[in-house]
Structure formats: structure tokens, C-alpha cells
Design a protein around this motif. Structure first.
Motif, PDB file in Angstrom:
ATOM      1  N   GLU A   1       0.307  -0.651   2.318  1.00 35.79           N
ATOM      2  CA  GLU A   1      -0.718   0.161   0.628  1.00 35.79           C
ATOM      3  C   GLU A   1       0.579   0.257  -0.628  1.00 35.79           C
ATOM      4  O   GLU A   1       1.848   0.621  -0.432  1.00 35.79           O
TER       5      GLU A   1
ATOM      6  N   PHE B   1       2.594   1.573  -3.715  1.00 35.62           N
ATOM      7  CA  PHE B   1       3.212   2.844  -4.334  1.00 35.62           C
ATOM      8  C   PHE B   1       3.645   2.402  -6.269  1.00 35.62           C
ATOM      9  O   PHE B   1       4.983   1.615  -5.817  1.00 35.62           O
TER      10      PHE B   1
ATOM     11  N   THR C   1       5.898   3.869  -8.731  1.00 41.32           N
ATOM     12  CA  THR C   1       6.888   5.071  -9.220  1.00 41.32           C
ATOM     13  C   THR C   1       7.156   4.435 -10.763  1.00 41.32           C
ATOM     14  O   THR C   1       7.619   2.906 -11.234  1.00 41.32           O
TER      15      THR C   1
ATOM     16  N   LYS D   1       3.407  13.575  -4.099  1.00 37.20           N
ATOM     17  CA  LYS D   1       2.906  12.271  -3.800  1.00 37.20           C
ATOM     18  C   LYS D   1       4.655  12.030  -3.846  1.00 37.20           C
ATOM     19  O   LYS D   1       4.908  11.226  -2.379  1.00 37.20           O
ATOM     20  N   GLN D   2       5.281  11.914  -4.470  1.00 40.50           N
ATOM     21  CA  GLN D   2       6.331  11.666  -3.957  1.00 40.50           C
ATOM     22  C   GLN D   2       7.345  11.608  -3.232  1.00 40.50           C
ATOM     23  O   GLN D   2       8.131  11.378  -2.629  1.00 40.50           O
TER      24      GLN D   2
ATOM     25  N   ARG E   1       5.880  10.877   0.289  1.00 43.02           N
ATOM     26  CA  ARG E   1       6.675   9.534   0.571  1.00 43.02           C
ATOM     27  C   ARG E   1       7.766   9.442   1.000  1.00 43.02           C
ATOM     28  O   ARG E   1       7.982   8.558   2.299  1.00 43.02           O
TER      29      ARG E   1
END
Length: 189
Positions: free
Chosen positions: A33, A35, A37, A119-120, A123
Motif C-alpha cells: 500500500e 503512503f 507524505t 492517518k500519519q 501509520r
């Protein structure tokens, strides 16, 4: 005629990451998945520099290992991350570096500084904790600059478990780093 639909997610690989632009974003994949940033907040980077500098000073004095900021770690073809700071012993480092200078396995210590946003944070606290645990990281430190605390996860029975939560009045130490000590309050000033 019967139509079949699947809910399978597309899983990205390390090769797919090579196709992304060099645009200042950080692209990581965990279990295939993606991610993405943005560049971290100034205070986030300050915390990284402070802890990384102290680890570098200790490493130079002790001669036991090396520190890196935001190194790529390619655990598997579908697990490719960029932690904020890592420390690896000289022995482990020689075993883990590939020809491109990327880590291909777990350093002893991985540090993440939480970025703002649910969300961060999820994670770092869940997905990366699980990944680092599975891959064999010995210690995982999570720095929470908003709450001014440090969570220390240590390997116990093959899993990373919360061993301590440190606040301003505490000193950060580790059995991995004999003689290393740094006041938590100095990290968040």
C-alpha cells in the motif's frame, strides 16, 4: 452471463516507487500500500536533528555504530519505508547495505517522529510498529512532539512491546546504547 468483481487492492512494489517523481514527497509502501507524505514540519525536523546528533556524538565516542537520517529501508519488494532516524551497529550495517546504499533489513534502532494527522499517527503507531516488529528491529522509538513524550518499544519474545513512556523529567537511555543518556525535555525545546 455472470460478471465477477473483485475487491483486490493493487499492491505496489519497490520497482513501482522508482517511477514516482522526485518532487519532495516521501513515497513509502507497507504491504504493497502506498503512503505519501509531504516534507515534515520544521519542529518535526528539529527533533530528528536533536536526537540524531546525540546518537552521532555517542556513536563517535563509543565506536559502536552509525546513524542515518531518513534512510530507505527495503525490507521486501512490498515493504519499503523511510524512517526519520536509524542507528545500526557496524556489524549489522555491513550485512544490510546494498550496492545502492539502501538498508535491506532491520537496523537495531528505528526512530519516528509523529507527524500531525490521524492517518500519519496511525501509520507510525500501528503499521510501522507491526512492520518493524516482523522485520526484527530491536527498538522502536516514537517521538510525540505535540504531547512531548517518547514511547520506547523493545523486542520481547520476538515482538516489539511498549517498554516505557518517557516525559520531560526523564532521561532517554537504552540497553542497545551503553552509556547513552539524553534529557527528554531537551528534545522538545
Amino acid at each position: 452471463m455472470t460478471t465477477t468483481t473483485t475487491n483486490e487492492k493493487i499492491r505496489l512494489t519497490t520497482a513501482d516507487l522508482e517511477l514516482f517523481p522526485d518532487d519532495g514527497n516521501r513515497y513509502e509502501i507497507i504491504d504493497g500500500e502506498l503512503f505519501v507524505t509531504r516534507v515534515a514540519h520544521w519542529k518535526h525536523q528539529e527533533v530528528c536533528v536533536k536526537i540524531g546528533t546525540q546518537l552521532e556524538i555517542w556513536s563517535t565516542q563509543s565506536g559502536l555504530g552509525r546513524v542515518a537520517f531518513a534512510p530507505g529501508i527495503i525490507f521486501t519488494d512490498v515493504d519499503n519505508v523511510i524512517p526519520d532516524v536509524v542507528w545500526a551497529s557496524h556489524q549489522r550495517l555491513t550485512e544490510l547495505l546494498d550496492e545502492a546504499g539502501h538498508l535491506t533489513g532491520a537496523p537495531e534502532l528505528v526512530i519516528e517522529v509523529l507527524s500531525s494527522g490521524e492517518k500519519q499517527e496511525k501509520r507510525d503507531r500501528e503499521l510501522k510498529l507491526k512492520l518493524y516488529s516482523i522485520q526484527g528491529v530491536n527498538e522502536y522509538w516514537i517521538f510525540d512532539r505535540e504531547r512531548e513524550k517518547v514511547e520506547i518499544y523493545r523486542r520481547e519474545n520476538a515482538i516489539l512491546k511498549l517498554a516505557a513512556t518517557l516525559y520531560k523529567d526523564d532521561n532517554l537511555t537504552s540497553p542497545l546504547l551503553p552509556g547513552f543518556s539524553y534529557a527528554v525535555e531537551r528534545l522538545f525545546v
